[in-house]
Design an enzyme around this catalytic site. Structure first.
Site, PDB file in Angstrom:
ATOM      1  N   ASP A  47       0.638  -1.378  -0.027  1.00  0.00           N
ATOM      2  CA  ASP A  47      -0.408  -0.065  -0.143  1.00  0.00           C
ATOM      3  C   ASP A  47       1.059   1.307  -0.041  1.00  0.00           C
ATOM      4  O   ASP A  47       0.851   2.091  -0.848  1.00  0.00           O
ATOM      5  CB  ASP A  47      -0.832   0.182   1.127  1.00  0.00           C
ATOM      6  CG  ASP A  47      -2.189   0.730   0.553  1.00  0.00           C
ATOM      7  OD1 ASP A  47      -2.710   0.619   0.072  1.00  0.00           O
ATOM      8  OD2 ASP A  47      -2.763   1.599   1.501  1.00  0.00           O
ATOM      9  N   GLU A  88      -0.269  11.166   5.605  1.00  0.00           N
ATOM     10  CA  GLU A  88       0.115  10.094   4.778  1.00  0.00           C
ATOM     11  C   GLU A  88       1.341   8.706   5.047  1.00  0.00           C
ATOM     12  O   GLU A  88       1.257   7.762   5.027  1.00  0.00           O
ATOM     13  CB  GLU A  88      -1.368   9.351   4.223  1.00  0.00           C
ATOM     14  CG  GLU A  88      -1.429   7.819   3.739  1.00  0.00           C
ATOM     15  CD  GLU A  88      -3.040   7.548   3.075  1.00  0.00           C
ATOM     16  OE1 GLU A  88      -4.072   8.657   3.622  1.00  0.00           O
ATOM     17  OE2 GLU A  88      -3.348   7.223   1.882  1.00  0.00           O
ATOM     18  N   GLU A 140     -10.968   5.778  -2.533  1.00  0.00           N
ATOM     19  CA  GLU A 140     -11.203   6.122  -0.967  1.00  0.00           C
ATOM     20  C   GLU A 140     -12.968   5.709  -0.119  1.00  0.00           C
ATOM     21  O   GLU A 140     -12.245   5.746   1.161  1.00  0.00           O
ATOM     22  CB  GLU A 140     -11.122   7.442  -1.078  1.00  0.00           C
ATOM     23  CG  GLU A 140     -10.996   8.061  -1.939  1.00  0.00           C
ATOM     24  CD  GLU A 140      -9.239   8.591  -0.596  1.00  0.00           C
ATOM     25  OE1 GLU A 140      -8.746   7.488  -0.056  1.00  0.00           O
ATOM     26  OE2 GLU A 140      -8.082   9.407  -0.944  1.00  0.00           O
ATOM     27  N   GLU A 210      -9.127  -3.443  -6.320  1.00  0.00           N
ATOM     28  CA  GLU A 210      -9.190  -3.461  -4.698  1.00  0.00           C
ATOM     29  C   GLU A 210      -9.719  -4.894  -4.440  1.00  0.00           C
ATOM     30  O   GLU A 210      -8.785  -5.471  -3.742  1.00  0.00           O
ATOM     31  CB  GLU A 210     -10.892  -2.526  -3.702  1.00  0.00           C
ATOM     32  CG  GLU A 210     -10.005  -1.052  -4.147  1.00  0.00           C
ATOM     33  CD  GLU A 210      -9.347  -0.171  -3.303  1.00  0.00           C
ATOM     34  OE1 GLU A 210      -8.754  -1.091  -2.132  1.00  0.00           O
ATOM     35  OE2 GLU A 210      -8.757   0.773  -3.756  1.00  0.00           O
TER      36      GLU A 210
HETATM   37  C1  HMH Z   1      -5.258   0.223  -2.211  1.00  0.00           C
HETATM   38  N1  HMH Z   1      -7.264   1.838  -2.263  1.00  0.00           N
HETATM   39  C2  HMH Z   1      -5.459   1.267  -1.604  1.00  0.00           C
HETATM   40  N2  HMH Z   1      -4.731   1.888  -0.794  1.00  0.00           N
HETATM   41  C3  HMH Z   1      -5.575   2.650  -0.267  1.00  0.00           C
HETATM   42  N3  HMH Z   1      -4.404   3.803   0.281  1.00  0.00           N
HETATM   43  C4  HMH Z   1      -6.692   3.432  -0.542  1.00  0.00           C
HETATM   44  C5  HMH Z   1      -7.297   2.708  -1.995  1.00  0.00           C
HETATM   45  C6  HMH Z   1      -6.743   4.886  -0.298  1.00  0.00           C
HETATM   46  O1  HMH Z   1      -6.522   6.132  -0.280  1.00  0.00           O
END
Ligand code: HMH
Length: 221
Positions: A47, A88, A140, A210
């Site tokens: 991520d 973040e 999001e 996702e």
């Molecule tokens: C894969 N989807 C993914 N990572 C993230 N950080 C978000 C959504 C949300 O910003």
């Protein structure tokens, strides 16, 4: 009588696939406290790479909003999202330290590469603002709904994962997603049939990416 937005209609229509993303086994394992640390670490590292690629994507959404929107609400909401990415990324680095992960050694997995490739294709000026905004909102909101589920009453999320879940599951992030949804609904009201079709297809594509992204945490590349 309040008219419901098109996004709400889409989420109802596509509920099973949306739930597959927001109630994915990885998320459910965080929520019930059975998540394996290697799964969590895999997700975290992947991520971080995703969020780095997300920054220029969000910048491209902002540029389209500035150029094409007659409504300054759009620009302010997107700018807020952009600004919080700085914090973040710092958070990811602190979290990596905590878990003993070195981001410089992380190799992007196939699902991540594919997702980042989609983001990159959406950055083209040829991709319509409404379609791009649909992708942004969907990206999001899937995280928001997934992680909010992990901190609901009755969840057994391990304490060391609470901060992660709060990051996307907190009320402020929820408000932000609602603001995105609202500006998207306004845009969709003015969109052509062709744009509406493309935007709905984009929502489904994001949801699918996702699901594949979460799948990486169990070692299915
Ligand atoms: C894969 N989807 C993914 N990572 C993230 N950080 C978000 C959504 C949300 O910003």
């Amino acid at each position: 009588e309040k008219k419901i937005g098109l996004t709400e209609t889409w989420l109802r229509k596509h509920r099973p696939i949306y739930d597959a993303a927001t109630r994915h086994p990885f998320i459910l394992s965080i929520r019930d406290g059975t998540v394996q640390s290697h799964s969590f670490k895999t997700w975290l590292a992947q991520d971080y790479l995703f969020v780095r690629a997300f920054v220029p994507f969000v910048a491209s959404v902002l540029i389209k909003a500035c150029k094409e929107s007659d409504d300054s609400d759009d620009v302010e909401v997107i700018l807020g999202g952009m600004a919080s990415l700085k914090d973040e990324i710092l958070w990811f680095k602190r979290e990596a330290n905590k878990w003993g992960i070195s981001f410089s050694d992380v190799v992007p997995q196939k699902a991540n590469i594919n997702y980042c490739r989609l983001l990159e294709s959406l950055m083209s000026p040829d991709v319509d603002y409404t379609v791009t905004l649909t992708a942004f909102w969907a990206i999001e909101v899937v995280y928001q709904e997934s992680f909010a589920h992990c901190i609901e009453e009755g969840s057994k999320t391990p304490p060391e994962l609470k901060e992660t879940c709060e990051r996307w599951g907190n009320e402020g992030f929820g408000q932000y997603c609602q603001s995105l949804q609202k500006i998207l609904n306004q845009r969709l009201q003015k969109a052509s049939d062709d744009e509406l079709k493309k935007a709905e297809v984009m929502l489904l594509s994001i949801i699918e990416h996702e699901v594949h992204f979460w799948n990486m945490s169990r070692g299915n590349v």
